[in-house]
Design an enzyme around this catalytic site. Sequence first.
Site, PDB file in Angstrom:
ATOM      1  N   GLY A 305     -15.356  19.299   6.290  1.00  0.00           N
ATOM      2  CA  GLY A 305     -15.639  20.719   6.497  1.00  0.00           C
ATOM      3  C   GLY A 305     -14.386  21.498   6.849  1.00  0.00           C
ATOM      4  CB  THR A 308     -13.236  21.874   2.024  1.00  0.00           C
ATOM      5  OG1 THR A 308     -14.281  21.903   2.998  1.00  0.00           O
ATOM      6  CG2 THR A 308     -13.215  20.511   1.351  1.00  0.00           C
ATOM      7  N   GLY A 309     -12.058  23.874   4.457  1.00  0.00           N
ATOM      8  CA  GLY A 309     -11.836  25.231   4.976  1.00  0.00           C
ATOM      9  C   GLY A 309     -10.378  25.620   4.865  1.00  0.00           C
ATOM     10  N   GLY A 312      -9.451  25.964   1.119  1.00  0.00           N
ATOM     11  CA  GLY A 312      -9.935  27.207   0.512  1.00  0.00           C
ATOM     12  C   GLY A 312      -9.075  28.392   0.893  1.00  0.00           C
ATOM     13  CD  GLU A 313      -5.511  30.625   4.701  1.00  0.00           C
ATOM     14  OE1 GLU A 313      -4.853  31.645   4.403  1.00  0.00           O
ATOM     15  OE2 GLU A 313      -4.988  29.526   4.972  1.00  0.00           O
ATOM     16  CG  ASP A 316      -9.124  32.838  -0.242  1.00  0.00           C
ATOM     17  OD1 ASP A 316      -9.612  33.051  -1.359  1.00  0.00           O
ATOM     18  OD2 ASP A 316      -9.810  32.625   0.771  1.00  0.00           O
ATOM     19  CB  ALA A 676       4.822  28.880  21.308  1.00  0.00           C
ATOM     20  CB  SER A 886      -4.623  34.613  27.879  1.00  0.00           C
ATOM     21  OG  SER A 886      -5.795  34.415  27.122  1.00  0.00           O
ATOM     22  CB  CYS A1138       9.652  11.670   4.913  1.00  0.00           C
ATOM     23  SG  CYS A1138       8.051  11.652   5.753  1.00  0.00           S
ATOM     24  CG  HIS A1263      11.407  15.373   7.572  1.00  0.00           C
ATOM     25  ND1 HIS A1263      11.284  15.347   6.204  1.00  0.00           N
ATOM     26  CD2 HIS A1263      10.276  14.804   8.044  1.00  0.00           C
ATOM     27  CE1 HIS A1263      10.127  14.795   5.863  1.00  0.00           C
ATOM     28  NE2 HIS A1263       9.503  14.442   6.963  1.00  0.00           N
ATOM     29  CD  GLU A1265      14.133  16.989   4.770  1.00  0.00           C
ATOM     30  OE1 GLU A1265      12.942  16.765   4.509  1.00  0.00           O
ATOM     31  OE2 GLU A1265      14.824  16.232   5.497  1.00  0.00           O
TER      32      GLU A1265
END
Length: 1298
Positions: A305, A308-309, A312-313, A316, A676, A886, A1138, A1263, A1265
Amino acid sequence: MLILRGAPALSAFRHSKLLEQLKQKVSAVSGLYAEFAHFADVNDVLTSEEQQVLDRLLKYGPSVPVQEPSGRLFLVLPRFGTISPWSSKASDIARNCGLSKIQRLERGIAFYVEGQFSETEAQAIADSLHDRMTQLVLGDLEQAANLFSHAQPKPLTAVDILGGGRAALEKANVELGLALAEDEIDYLITSFNGLGRNPHDIELMMFAQANSEHCRHKIFNASWDIDGQSQEKSLFGMIKNTYQMHSEGVLSAYKDNASVIVGNVAGRFFPDPETRQYGAVQEPVHILMKVETHNHPTAIAPFPGAATGSGGEIRDEGATGRGAKPKAGLTGFTVSNLQIPGFVQPWEVPYGKPERIVTALDIMIEGPLGGAAFNNEFGRPALTGYFRTFEQSITTPHGDEVRGYHKPIMLAGGMGNIREDHVQKGEITVGSKLIVLGGPAMLIGLGGGAASSMATGTSSADLDFASVQRENPEMERRCQEVIDRCWQLGDRNPISFIHDVGAGGLSNAFPELVNDGDRGGRFELRNVPNDEPGMAPLEIWSNESQERYVLAVGVEDFERFKAICERERCPFAVVGEATAEPQLTVTDSHFGNSPVDMPLEVLLGKAPRMHRSVAREEEIGDDFDPSTLDIEESVQRVLRHPAVASKSFLITIGDRSITGLVARDQMVGPWQVPVADCAVTATSFDVNTGEAMAMGERTPLALLDAPASGRMAIGETLTNIAASLIEKLSDIKLSANWMSAAGHPGEDARLYDTVKAVGMELCPELGITIPVGKDSMSMKTRWSDEGTEKSVTSPLSLIVTGFAPVVDIRQTLTPELRMDKGITDLILIDLGRGQNRMGASILAQTHGKLGRVAPDVDDAEDLKAFFAVIQGLNSDGHILSYHDRSDGGLLVSTLEMAFAGHCGLNLHLDGVADNVSELSAILFNEELGAVIQVRQDATPLVLAQFSAAGLEDCVAVIGQPINNDEVSISFHGEPVFSGQRRLLQRQWAETSYQIQRLRDNAECADQEFDALLEEDNPGLTVKLGFDVNDDIAAPYIKTGVRPQVAVLREQGVNGQVEMAAAFDRAGFNAIDVHMSDILAGRVDLNDFKGMVACGGFSYGDVLGAGEGWAKSALFNSRARDAFQGFFERSDSFTLGVCNGCQMLSNLHELIPGSEFWPHFVRNRSEQFEARVAMVQVQESASIFLQGMAGSRMPIAIAHGEGHAEFRNDDALLEADVSGTVALRFVDNHGKVTETYPANPNGSPRGIGGMTTLDGRVTIMMPHPERVFRAVQNSWRPEDWNEDGAWMRMFRNARAWVN
């Protein structure tokens, strides 16, 4: 069919965990063994050579002792009639290795379970071992032959409304789960009577998806009256008001898959479409922004779930305009109480849940892994997010009810970049080819749009489950590479129009594509690539198989588009062509009929507009007096609340350095603490401008005051994004995601009033636009528990995300308190102006209370003044540290700053409190605001600036950071609270630790949690044996000679661009080379001095990490000759990072001097690890590391399979003394380590990289690079200017070539 036994499928840790789960289900289970089982569909007998190649292909992963199986067999296989993503990739690899007799490879897991159990118990075991959406369970290996049999296509069915009238359509509505409203049923009967025929099931499903709440946003477009009074605007009208008032800086709003805002000008770095040479093109790099939700599927099957969320974004973003590039992601989760076993908190009252959904804890274990796995494999960093739990029984005028998130919020969002000429869609010419790009159709995710539009619990469990899709991120990566090649062509971009395939599958995407392009379309159903031939027409047309896009490509551009797809190995098919008349026709050559033949206006046209007539309810609340509470107990409860506690378990599983364009991720400072306030990326590799994104949400406030919750979400977004340097407030654009339990008493009016507060009042007052958003209107879960009707209803939930262009990414503020800047002060900016409203605060929630009065944004002018002053002070260099206030209030803000700075606090509340009874409210209220650290000699100037802006009454000095571990809070000299920073940080980290312990290898979780107790941990440090600012390649660059380096990638590799950028900066010409170029003979490696194999997930790590890629080189004669010839040349050099490291380690038989190399397998934590690790460069012959031996410095880590596995202890010893170990992981004291997380994969003796005896080939898991610029490092010393320490490595290679 051939049956080939594979390696054991479970590590020791996963094995014991699964055995424990099975025993809980069926107590008679006494033992378990699991191994992979491979099945090959062959068209002829294999020769002994071919059999040897196949055997080597199917030997992958870590070496685990093989057992002789005993017990009952549960063989878990892909569902018959389907082809799994594993199968399609493994079959591709086999073909690339010359195994032409193999038509298909498939894999299952053979579970052997010991014990005496009944058939019912056996069924329970089977249920635990498989995902019934995509798998089945057999008791016999031979039955697997059915994997390769083909089902016959099922025919079309019609619904007899001409004969059976309305009743026939009402029956179909329930059976097909269409969720049609009464007026829609009337509309369809009228329309088809007008056409003089019965509708087909495929047409009804298509209509239901296209007109679902999910796709049409009926509530947001509805007309309203509240308390009998007609309302002037729709919800969408009020959101659009923000754009009508302030449209500057917005290039596209409300009409595409994502919105586009103005970005900075930079050198966009990509390969030239003709020469394949990487270079920078100076142009405006505009920003696209999108935030989606995937709540319904995540409640039912959290991993797929959430995966694929995210997928899908991402689609888009890629499908915006005429094609764009996703850049950075964010994720968010809101769930009910976790109730962690052995760690249940006092406020967590069990209420139960329906069978069909999983627990909140399961969502938070599996969901984040799904979202992270998709982003990781696609190659997009996940840089910010939020996580909140809320579930509480409250008293309303209708009695007691439970409010919470049994239907969770799963938020997936992000930003990308787009070229100016591609922002608007192009024209679809008549005759244009209508193409589906990406994966095949499969029977998954049927009816998802309609299903997610219903309250959870109102459709059948089978329909619920059928509506969840499954993910294949490596396929989406291939699609994105095609889109990238297209937009890189500039005005020759073959894509004129593009949409992603989401809810409703092709039945929604193709009609939307042609309708938006003012065309009709004629399609052939059997042209749709299909891995499940037995599907009925409705299923082929409406399934939601993922990783697909629909495009319109002009006839004249088609050959160019086709060549790009073939090079990228990305499947595509021409399904139809555009027509002048607005008719939608789908023919079916198999049955010789037309399943769809209808005017587009019937499908997408005049379906009736919704009207909502609703009433306001009186506000609710209860009495909450914090002054009576024990402060120590309050601190402990608040620090353990998931909304406050460390989010580390959500962050380290997600790659945060991919792209090499990340300037600020969640982890802050030398101790990498996740605090952050915002995420920041660089526009490109040659500038210090960038983009920022930040989030805000305060959903529980909506129970007390819904408009206040909306205003506070926007306020929090602004106090978060204020940490980045932004030219002006109006540069910030917002995405608004609205979740509501529509129809629940009072909720519709709360929604309307909140949209009005945001869209008509606060945003226009701030000068801020909301050009994008999403709504989910069914946030309620109902079920029956032994005859008792139960429900959990979410509060109205507005989640806001802010995006903005950034002036200078080097000036992003963080919460890390600086102890190296002399005497400093902490200043509180309290935008609540001393009201200290406690309503729906975390403190209240941890005592099962709501309170009565919610914090609010009382005056937009205060917020504007605050933003301007913070930006000015940052610009002038006065702010050393910044953190917003917050969840948890001032106490949590200051503690998090101390955690990040590894220091103590001395807070005195004399200037903010009048008497002792106010202290709890002052420490724990969640009014908007921030805490800043400034040099004490600058304090008067800073206070004066706030005063000049009208905020004199909002600011006060509240204390100082101190250079020890003590946290003390006093009022007029009397102690209020004291504690040790380390122990407080452990309390704050414990919720994350408990989840990590359940999810990952518990031994690793324990080591990380215990490390918090270490008193003298110096954090990340740098000790270099060279000058970071010395460019040793400069003399060679001046000659104008730029040697060629092949930047090698395979399907699924995603780290090539930043690798090319590093070599380009060092004076090389970096050339994009795909493995398909080598296999086809288009590229000759003799043309190159260097070759670099890049990071990513080649073939989605099928057949082992990097192993499929390596074997397609080893067992393809042309590729083998090319690689062997290159490695044997004494003037060539090679780097593998990698996935490229894993690949080259599997090519060791071709690489002279690599006989000591290990094999790289699953991390000890059994988890993808994304961290900043300390490494020490070893004395070796590596041409990349000359002059760097003994240097210690941080480096980016992002891998799931980096554990160096040697044949045995002797082999490890040989490697150790051979001088071929190039890098080792060290702890923060500089000692070589195997302890987690300093050694993120558990490699023996800290081994992180190797080289050959002559040093020409170097491989490493970290990594370099991604951190060759100073600003790419999550933490860096202040004396680094433009270059990071790892730039030296690439310049060493340039110097070596000369």
